[in-house]
Design a protein around this motif. Sequence first.
Motif, mmCIF file in Angstrom:
data_model
loop_
_atom_site.group_PDB
_atom_site.id
_atom_site.type_symbol
_atom_site.label_atom_id
_atom_site.label_comp_id
_atom_site.label_asym_id
_atom_site.label_seq_id
_atom_site.Cartn_x
_atom_site.Cartn_y
_atom_site.Cartn_z
ATOM 1 N N VAL A 248 -20.794 2.342 -11.103
ATOM 2 C CA VAL A 248 -19.396 2.766 -11.268
ATOM 3 C C VAL A 248 -19.179 4.085 -10.522
ATOM 4 C CG1 VAL A 248 -17.741 3.681 -12.936
ATOM 5 C CG2 VAL A 248 -18.899 1.552 -13.411
ATOM 6 N N ALA A 249 -20.103 4.986 -10.683
ATOM 7 C CA ALA A 249 -19.983 6.287 -10.021
ATOM 8 C C ALA A 249 -19.974 6.109 -8.509
ATOM 9 C CB ALA A 249 -21.147 7.173 -10.436
ATOM 10 N N HIS A 250 -20.847 5.275 -8.037
ATOM 11 C CA HIS A 250 -20.957 5.063 -6.586
ATOM 12 C C HIS A 250 -19.665 4.451 -6.026
ATOM 13 C CE1 HIS A 250 -22.901 4.342 -2.795
ATOM 14 N NE2 HIS A 250 -22.525 3.073 -2.837
ATOM 15 N N GLN B 171 -27.899 2.115 -17.231
ATOM 16 C CA GLN B 171 -28.040 3.134 -16.179
ATOM 17 C C GLN B 171 -27.472 2.609 -14.865
ATOM 18 O OE1 GLN B 171 -32.029 4.693 -15.669
ATOM 19 N NE2 GLN B 171 -31.509 5.360 -13.597
ATOM 20 N N PHE C 12 -25.235 0.350 -14.515
ATOM 21 C CA PHE C 12 -23.780 0.244 -14.638
ATOM 22 C C PHE C 12 -23.118 1.585 -14.331
ATOM 23 C CE2 PHE C 12 -19.829 0.466 -17.021
ATOM 24 C CZ PHE C 12 -19.225 -0.748 -16.730
ATOM 25 N N VAL C 13 -23.598 2.613 -15.001
ATOM 26 C CA VAL C 13 -23.004 3.957 -14.815
ATOM 27 C C VAL C 13 -23.149 4.394 -13.363
ATOM 28 C CG1 VAL C 13 -23.211 6.381 -15.467
ATOM 29 C CG2 VAL C 13 -23.365 4.632 -17.215
ATOM 30 N N THR C 14 -24.322 4.181 -12.822
ATOM 31 C CA THR C 14 -24.579 4.607 -11.443
ATOM 32 C C THR C 14 -23.694 3.850 -10.464
ATOM 33 O OG1 THR C 14 -26.858 4.785 -12.193
ATOM 34 C CG2 THR C 14 -26.480 5.169 -9.886
#
Lengths: 126, 286
Positions: free
Chosen positions: B47-49, B41, B43-45
């Motif tokens: 990357v998105a940020h 979670q 990681f995804v967050t």
Amino acid sequence: MNQDEKMIEDNNMTLGQPLSDFLLQLEDYTPTIPDAVTSYYLRSSGLEPKDPRLVRLISIAAQKFISDIANDALQHCKMRSTNSSSHSGSKSKQGTKDRRFCLTMEDLTPALAEFGITIKKPHYYV
Amino acid sequence: MEQQPNIYRKMLAAAVSSILLESGCDFTEKECLGTLTEMMQAFVTEVAHLSKTYCELSGRVEPILGDVILSFVEMGFNFNSLENYVKTSKHVVLPPLQLQQPQKQLNMLAAGSKQPLSVHIPQHFPQFPDPHAYVRTPTHKQPIIDYESVREKAAIQKRDIEKALTKFLSKTNSTHNIFDTDESNIFPLIACKPTTPAYLSALLPQDQIFDAEDLDIDPKSQILQQQKNHDKAKNHIKTENKSDDDKRETLNESRTSEDSANNSNYIDNPYLAATKLPGGEIMEIS
């Protein structure tokens, strides 16, 4: 200095180029993490990509990230078990074939340490 | 709304579990799974940020591949082997998320058809409840005015009142016992209180009406009648005395004045009425 920048640019080009080709292949590939889940977390941090392939790319990246860690941890687990089995003798040779691996924090912590991640769980983690 | 993130988190945990199964782990500690889920979670967050930040840095609104690549680089993630990773291993695909069906309310107690919303109420407002919740149906029972039943009712009521009074008196006043025992008073009788002297009630007149208001004769007309009789008697006396015409005139005048005075301040009180002269006998004579 100028050359360095050029090199970086070139590097980026060479790095980015295959990825953009790869992105085209993602059209009909479904990652393990559902798109809806990934896009939910992307949205929660402000990113809203219109291209669904970007979402998939990030999903696959996350998937690989975890997969690498899991593989490393598994290696640790195997190493540990072979060490212990060699100590115990040839009796467990039969058992190694159909041995089932259990991922424990004992294996995960050194695996994560290799990635530069230190885990310190709070005492009362639920 | 509270449930939503949990579902995504659950899905993430499922994804992590399938990845672990792929890589050869058969079991995992709950703690490990939690850690890996949290990491995924994060990681995804992250990357998105980062992608968003890079996207905005270059003055764009829509993120493109370059932004994501830069964020991967920033995070130190090696994305070159991604293609290999996809191609080499066959990955488990989780079933796609399905929209949760809102639980249908059981319409067990539905009665009647719901009223449609009025014109002045916007259509997005909630529906009317079942009609039984607000519609009132008056059910008036016609009173029984049958003679027999009315009499019966009155009789029952009277008896009930008497019974209740008797009971009340037997409980509050002193009672006589019907049997000469000290046991519990099953049939209490209301104690009779003899008055002294016993004959007094018989002597006291109770059936005569002494109130003037209760009389059938109107006191006002009675008084006027008395007045007239009184005048007549006076006149009679005067004529007998053979008095003069002048005298009679003055007397008439005085009488009229007296009459008017009588009319103006007439008091309905027998004690203040004009005195009654004993002219009854004279009247009879005349």
